[in-house]
Write a protein that holds these residues in place. Structure first.
Motif, PDB file in Angstrom:
ATOM      1  N   TRP A  83       0.814  -1.213   0.000  1.00 23.91           N
ATOM      2  CA  TRP A  83       0.000   0.000   0.000  1.00 23.91           C
ATOM      3  C   TRP A  83       0.851   1.268   0.000  1.00 23.91           C
ATOM      4  O   TRP A  83       0.363   2.338  -0.339  1.00 23.91           O
ATOM      5  CB  TRP A  83      -0.932  -0.005   1.214  1.00 23.91           C
ATOM      6  CG  TRP A  83      -1.979  -1.059   1.089  1.00 23.91           C
ATOM      7  CD1 TRP A  83      -1.969  -2.311   1.653  1.00 23.91           C
ATOM      8  CD2 TRP A  83      -3.190  -0.981   0.323  1.00 23.91           C
ATOM      9  NE1 TRP A  83      -3.093  -3.010   1.293  1.00 23.91           N
ATOM     10  CE2 TRP A  83      -3.865  -2.221   0.483  1.00 23.91           C
ATOM     11  CE3 TRP A  83      -3.776   0.014  -0.453  1.00 23.91           C
ATOM     12  CZ2 TRP A  83      -5.094  -2.485  -0.126  1.00 23.91           C
ATOM     13  CZ3 TRP A  83      -4.991  -0.253  -1.057  1.00 23.91           C
ATOM     14  CH2 TRP A  83      -5.638  -1.487  -0.893  1.00 23.91           C
ATOM     15  N   ASN A  87       3.061   6.596  -2.012  1.00 25.83           N
ATOM     16  CA  ASN A  87       2.809   6.510  -0.568  1.00 25.83           C
ATOM     17  C   ASN A  87       4.011   5.938   0.175  1.00 25.83           C
ATOM     18  O   ASN A  87       4.750   5.103  -0.353  1.00 25.83           O
ATOM     19  CB  ASN A  87       1.583   5.653  -0.288  1.00 25.83           C
ATOM     20  CG  ASN A  87       0.296   6.429  -0.455  1.00 25.83           C
ATOM     21  OD1 ASN A  87       0.158   7.529   0.061  1.00 25.83           O
ATOM     22  ND2 ASN A  87      -0.646   5.867  -1.194  1.00 25.83           N
ATOM     23  N   PRO A 105      -5.041   4.536   2.209  1.00 25.53           N
ATOM     24  CA  PRO A 105      -5.806   3.756   1.235  1.00 25.53           C
ATOM     25  C   PRO A 105      -6.094   2.328   1.695  1.00 25.53           C
ATOM     26  O   PRO A 105      -7.119   1.756   1.316  1.00 25.53           O
ATOM     27  CB  PRO A 105      -4.944   3.789  -0.031  1.00 25.53           C
ATOM     28  CG  PRO A 105      -3.589   4.191   0.424  1.00 25.53           C
ATOM     29  CD  PRO A 105      -3.791   5.061   1.630  1.00 25.53           C
ATOM     30  N   GLU A 112      -9.243   2.588   3.594  1.00 29.19           N
ATOM     31  CA  GLU A 112     -10.386   2.732   2.689  1.00 29.19           C
ATOM     32  C   GLU A 112     -10.748   1.395   2.053  1.00 29.19           C
ATOM     33  O   GLU A 112     -11.921   1.073   1.860  1.00 29.19           O
ATOM     34  CB  GLU A 112     -10.062   3.770   1.607  1.00 29.19           C
ATOM     35  CG  GLU A 112      -9.841   5.181   2.136  1.00 29.19           C
ATOM     36  CD  GLU A 112     -11.064   5.711   2.864  1.00 29.19           C
ATOM     37  OE1 GLU A 112     -12.172   5.577   2.335  1.00 29.19           O
ATOM     38  OE2 GLU A 112     -10.889   6.245   3.980  1.00 29.19           O
ATOM     39  N   TYR A 113      -9.727   0.604   1.717  1.00 28.38           N
ATOM     40  CA  TYR A 113      -9.947  -0.718   1.119  1.00 28.38           C
ATOM     41  C   TYR A 113     -10.645  -1.644   2.113  1.00 28.38           C
ATOM     42  O   TYR A 113     -11.558  -2.400   1.749  1.00 28.38           O
ATOM     43  CB  TYR A 113      -8.599  -1.291   0.690  1.00 28.38           C
ATOM     44  CG  TYR A 113      -8.628  -2.719   0.217  1.00 28.38           C
ATOM     45  CD1 TYR A 113      -9.042  -3.033  -1.072  1.00 28.38           C
ATOM     46  CD2 TYR A 113      -8.195  -3.754   1.049  1.00 28.38           C
ATOM     47  CE1 TYR A 113      -9.044  -4.352  -1.517  1.00 28.38           C
ATOM     48  CE2 TYR A 113      -8.192  -5.069   0.609  1.00 28.38           C
ATOM     49  CZ  TYR A 113      -8.625  -5.366  -0.669  1.00 28.38           C
ATOM     50  OH  TYR A 113      -8.629  -6.668  -1.102  1.00 28.38           O
TER      51      TYR A 113
END
Length: 296
Positions: free
Chosen positions: A24, A43, A66, A69-70
């Motif tokens: 990620w 990132n 993220p 969010e995933y």
């Protein structure tokens, strides 16, 4: 290797015995953005590792946003383990932006092993407090628990899994992690600097026979000569460690913020040629290993 999935690829359910990895955040030192960073991403450090369905998160740089969010859904009652390699800013700055930390009833356990057994709460409390940050982690809706260990300990978890650790040469220290599941092995080795006598016996033993080693390859060889003592390494040092430990594949990680897509594509080609199955990590890339691989 049973699967190598690019970002946003449609994924099939993994076997119950799969040991899987998703990147990620792959940058070191600080996140970057711009059209020259689209292919590999910008990132900072965060890796999702699953032993079957059991989730571990390694490091909490900007990539943890993220990931949160995933993971999605505002579910309460989740317990999540975050294993920090160390407390440098690029590895922790995403903690208050992790979506599950914003849900009341969740528990976030943060494990730290580079402080001689201290749990890291004091250091994180200094970082996430005024005037550096508007509130502390204890001001977020989720409950944070801080767990200290000594790098080299084996971490045991109440639901059964365990994770081996190893100390690394880095300013203020750092911890490597080894995950073993379904007859497979993945090692996370960042941040680390190679030294005289490289690779050291303890680290060689730690990564031995791994299916994948995620390795700090921040510098090109010519860059490293100007940055000795800063705590980071090169692809060449990672490949030497792979050879000594009979590691099957390496993911170059903790990528320099100045290395753009063109440069990293060239690194990726050379790395794949040097050790087939290896690659330069990129945001969103997923890899899985299963004991059933030889049947598929």
């Amino acid at each position: 290797m049973s699967a190598l999935m690019h970002p946003l690829a449609v994924q099939q359910p993994l076997p119950a015995d799969a040991l899987s990895v998703r990147f990620w955040g792959v940058r070191g030192s600080l996140p970057v953005s711009g059209p020259q960073y689209v292919a590999f991403g910008g990132n900072s450090c965060c890796v999702e590792i699953r032993c079957g369905e059991r989730l571990f998160i390694v490091d909490a740089g900007t990539g943890i946003r993220p990931l949160g969010e995933y993971l999605g859904a505002e579910r309460s009652g989740c317990e999540i383990d975050i294993l920090l390699s160390h407390l440098h800013l690029d590895h922790v700055i995403g903690l208050p932006f992790f979506r599950p930390a914003l849900v009341r009833g969740n528990t976030i356990r943060v494990h730290v092993g580079n402080l001689g057994g201290a749990d890291g709460s004091a250091a994180l409390g200094r970082l996430f407090s005024p005037p550096l940050f508007p509130l502390g982690l204890d001001g977020l809706p989720a409950r944070f628990e801080h767990v200290g260990f000594r790098a080299g300990d084996r971490l045991a978890f109440v639901d059964g899994p365990s994770v081996a650790t190893c100390p690394l040469l880095h300013p203020d220290g750092a911890s490597a992690y080894r995950f073993e599941f379904g007859g497979r092995r993945v090692c996370y080795v960042s941040d680390v600097e190679h030294s005289l006598g490289w690779p050291p016996e303890d680290l060689t033993d730690f990564v031995s026979n791994a299916d994948l080693m995620i390795f700090d390859a921040m510098y090109a060889a010519d860059e490293y000569t100007r940055c000795k003592g800063w705590g980071h390494s090169t692809c060449e040092a990672g490949l030497a460690l792979c050879a000594a430990g009979k590691v099957k594949a390496m993911a170059a990680f903790h990528l320099h913020p100045c290395h753009d897509d063109t440069r990293l594509e060239a690194y990726d080609a050379r790395l794949r040629a040097a050790l087939p199955g290896s690659f330069v990590a990129r945001d969103g890339l997923a890899v899985s290993f299963s004991a059933l691989d030889h049947f598929t």
